[in-house]
Design an enzyme around this catalytic site. Structure first.
Site, PDB file in Angstrom:
ATOM      1  N   HIS A 105     -12.893   1.575  -0.070  1.00  0.00           N
ATOM      2  CA  HIS A 105     -12.990   0.619   1.485  1.00  0.00           C
ATOM      3  C   HIS A 105     -13.343  -0.738   0.209  1.00  0.00           C
ATOM      4  O   HIS A 105     -13.605  -1.667   0.891  1.00  0.00           O
ATOM      5  CB  HIS A 105     -13.221   1.148   2.970  1.00  0.00           C
ATOM      6  CG  HIS A 105     -12.628   2.036   3.318  1.00  0.00           C
ATOM      7  ND1 HIS A 105     -14.029   3.012   3.932  1.00  0.00           N
ATOM      8  CD2 HIS A 105     -12.276   2.650   3.501  1.00  0.00           C
ATOM      9  CE1 HIS A 105     -12.861   3.641   4.430  1.00  0.00           C
ATOM     10  NE2 HIS A 105     -11.998   3.384   4.062  1.00  0.00           N
ATOM     11  N   ARG A 127      -1.979  -1.789  -3.893  1.00  0.00           N
ATOM     12  CA  ARG A 127      -3.648  -0.955  -3.138  1.00  0.00           C
ATOM     13  C   ARG A 127      -3.462  -0.258  -4.106  1.00  0.00           C
ATOM     14  O   ARG A 127      -2.795   0.901  -4.567  1.00  0.00           O
ATOM     15  CB  ARG A 127      -3.686  -1.221  -1.467  1.00  0.00           C
ATOM     16  CG  ARG A 127      -4.950  -0.776  -1.692  1.00  0.00           C
ATOM     17  CD  ARG A 127      -5.077   0.370  -0.258  1.00  0.00           C
ATOM     18  NE  ARG A 127      -6.459   1.382   0.419  1.00  0.00           N
ATOM     19  CZ  ARG A 127      -6.362   2.769   0.654  1.00  0.00           C
ATOM     20  NH1 ARG A 127      -5.179   2.814   0.896  1.00  0.00           N
ATOM     21  NH2 ARG A 127      -7.471   2.920   0.662  1.00  0.00           N
ATOM     22  N   ARG A 130     -13.567  14.377   7.998  1.00  0.00           N
ATOM     23  CA  ARG A 130     -13.899  14.747   7.307  1.00  0.00           C
ATOM     24  C   ARG A 130     -15.787  14.419   6.558  1.00  0.00           C
ATOM     25  O   ARG A 130     -16.017  13.828   8.156  1.00  0.00           O
ATOM     26  CB  ARG A 130     -14.259  13.149   5.553  1.00  0.00           C
ATOM     27  CG  ARG A 130     -12.789  12.890   5.415  1.00  0.00           C
ATOM     28  CD  ARG A 130     -12.313  11.811   4.364  1.00  0.00           C
ATOM     29  NE  ARG A 130     -11.038  11.858   4.082  1.00  0.00           N
ATOM     30  CZ  ARG A 130     -11.038  10.007   3.873  1.00  0.00           C
ATOM     31  NH1 ARG A 130     -11.965   9.586   4.169  1.00  0.00           N
ATOM     32  NH2 ARG A 130     -10.087  10.038   3.888  1.00  0.00           N
ATOM     33  N   GLU A 169      -7.410  -6.395   4.624  1.00  0.00           N
ATOM     34  CA  GLU A 169      -6.764  -6.185   2.859  1.00  0.00           C
ATOM     35  C   GLU A 169      -6.437  -6.894   2.432  1.00  0.00           C
ATOM     36  O   GLU A 169      -6.460  -6.882   1.500  1.00  0.00           O
ATOM     37  CB  GLU A 169      -7.493  -4.295   2.968  1.00  0.00           C
ATOM     38  CG  GLU A 169      -8.671  -4.120   3.305  1.00  0.00           C
ATOM     39  CD  GLU A 169      -8.947  -2.802   4.174  1.00  0.00           C
ATOM     40  OE1 GLU A 169      -8.335  -1.873   5.302  1.00  0.00           O
ATOM     41  OE2 GLU A 169      -8.672  -1.587   2.955  1.00  0.00           O
ATOM     42  N   ASN A 214       0.753  -1.225  -0.429  1.00  0.00           N
ATOM     43  CA  ASN A 214       0.209  -0.297   0.317  1.00  0.00           C
ATOM     44  C   ASN A 214       0.942   1.506  -0.125  1.00  0.00           C
ATOM     45  O   ASN A 214       1.557   1.507   0.859  1.00  0.00           O
ATOM     46  CB  ASN A 214      -0.516  -0.045   1.958  1.00  0.00           C
ATOM     47  CG  ASN A 214      -1.875   0.850   0.839  1.00  0.00           C
ATOM     48  OD1 ASN A 214      -1.486   1.887   0.633  1.00  0.00           O
ATOM     49  ND2 ASN A 214      -2.788   1.329   2.083  1.00  0.00           N
TER      50      ASN A 214
END
Ligand code: ADP
Length: 398
Positions: free
Chosen positions: A178, A89, A238, A383, A8
């Site tokens: 996600h 990723r 956010r 993940e 990642n």
């Protein structure tokens, strides 16, 4: 047996996990941070040991060099050719990718063309990919997209009610994020609802970034994040969904540009913005306990936005068989799990074992009582293993 790396890459970091496949045994994991600095940080964990050092890491290729060197020095591999495949990723796959893809020139070009939709992320992923290609030119490279799982949404779930010309011309629509996590959670979750013919799952990935997805028969039907990860539920920094006129109004009030306000919506809003305490839910919870009014409001807002989305998806799915909590907050915060379940409890007939919930952090568990109309489970997300699986599958096909 083959060694597969899941990667990642961020703009100044590169996280990695090396697997022995097909056993899915984790051989090591770690992170290169502060890439671009003389005092970069390189950390690696393997075989119960760990090491962290401050070294110059001027670019991503240097980070990959350090990684390969560390793998050999620590005896994790003997030769770098043992790494047969690397999976990357990728945050934004746009309309192009509904599954992981071989990272060939076409994939690379498409990821590059999607940079305007995910400027920081996709650019950094490409830098990471090119760095690995430079150091390990012969490995099978695969791209795994955060958006791919959400490509099964129907137009009425992904089209924004803007002039259709913009949807067509600029591919401006909901992509979600996600996805790799939600896919993993929906697969693992099946064991809690054996015998259910058409499983309806609401998965709540609630970390610093947070999203909720409605999944029917293993396919995403709706997801909370939008064109970018700014949409959906309120997050650490956010806003989540907003009336679009908030942008216009606040730019006029403050004299700030659209870009400046956009950064504020991304980085200074959410839990941090409302509480004025922190983006970390632990700090907010502490302030709540101390009676801080803004923290209490932030906390209430956060819980309510999540409950609202669960309610929305309950309707979208025509009911629900399983609700899953995952990621930093979902896995580790009994408080938020309890409060969210309380908020949806009377409408949806959800009941969890509060005592059991209070003791669980970072472990898989079924929280719902036998009376609950919907099962509720905690499932730690993974993940990386999904990236490793898809990457290994491409390696076998080659
Ligand atoms: P991301 O991957 O989006 O950066 P994570 O999934 O790692 O985020 O989640 C990070 C968040 O998880 C932290 O900001 C913190 O609010 C929350 N968190 C982590 N551990 C705990 C804990 N023990 N109790 C409550 N919240 C926690």
């Amino acid at each position: 047996m083959a060694k597969v790396m899941a990667v990642n890459a961020g703009s100044s970091s590169l996280k990695f996990k090396l697997y022995e496949m097909p056993e899915e045994k984790v051989l090591c994991s770690g992170n290169a941070e502060r890439i671009g600095h003389e005092d970069g940080i390189f950390g690696i964990k393997w075989n119960g040991e760990s090491e962290k050092k401050i070294v110059p890491i001027l670019d991503h290729a240097e980070a990959v060099r350090l990684l390969v060197k560390a793998l050999i020095e620590k005896g994790i591999i003997k030769d770098m050719n043992e790494i047969v495949a690397v999976g990357h990723r990728i945050v934004q796959g746009g309309k192009y990718f509904s599954k992981s893809m071989l990272f060939d020139k076409d994939t690379e070009d498409k990821i590059e063309s999607l940079i305007p939709l995910a400027p920081l992320h996709n650019k950094a992923h490409l830098v990471g990919f090119r760095a690995f290609k430079e150091i390990l030119p012969n490995v099978t490279s695969v791209a795994t997209f955060d958006t791919a799982f959400h490509q099964t949404m129907e137009p009425e779930d992904y089209v924004f009610p803007i002039p259709y010309e913009y949807t067509e011309k600029y591919d401006c629509r909901r992509y979600g994020a996600h996805g790799t996590s939600h896919k993993y959670l929906s697969e693992v979750g099946l064991k809690y609802i054996p015998g259910v013919k058409h499983p309806r799952i609401i998965s709540c990935h609630i970390g610093s970034g947070a999203s909720i997805t409605a999944i029917k028969d293993g396919k995403c039907v709706a997801t909370s994040m939008g064109l970018t990860p700014l949409g959906g539920i309120m997050m650490g920094t956010r806003t989540g969904d907003l009336d679009p006129s908030v942008m216009n109004y606040l730019c006029k009030c403050t004299g700030k540009s659209v870009e400046e306000m956009y950064q504020i919506f991304n980085k200074k809003s959410g839990l941090l913005g409302v509480s004025e305490v922190s983006n970390d839910s632990r700090d907010v919870s502490k302030a709540v306990e101390e009676g801080n009014k803004k923290a209490i409001l932030a906390d209430r807002l956060f819980i309510r936005r999540i409950a609202d989305f669960i309610g929305q998806y309950y309707v979208r799915l025509g009911g629900a068989d399983l609700i899953i909590f995952s990621a930093g907050i979902g896995e580790n915060s009994p408080y938020y799990r309890e409060k969210i379940c309380e908020e949806i409890g009377s409408a949806l007939g959800v009941e969890i074992d509060k005592k059991l919930n209070a003791g669980i952090r970072g472990e898989e568990a079924l929280l719902s009582t036998p009376n609950s109309k919907i099962k509720v489970a905690i499932i730690p997300t993974d993940e990386e293993v999904m990236i490793a699986r898809d990457t290994y599958a491409y390696y076998l096909k080659k």
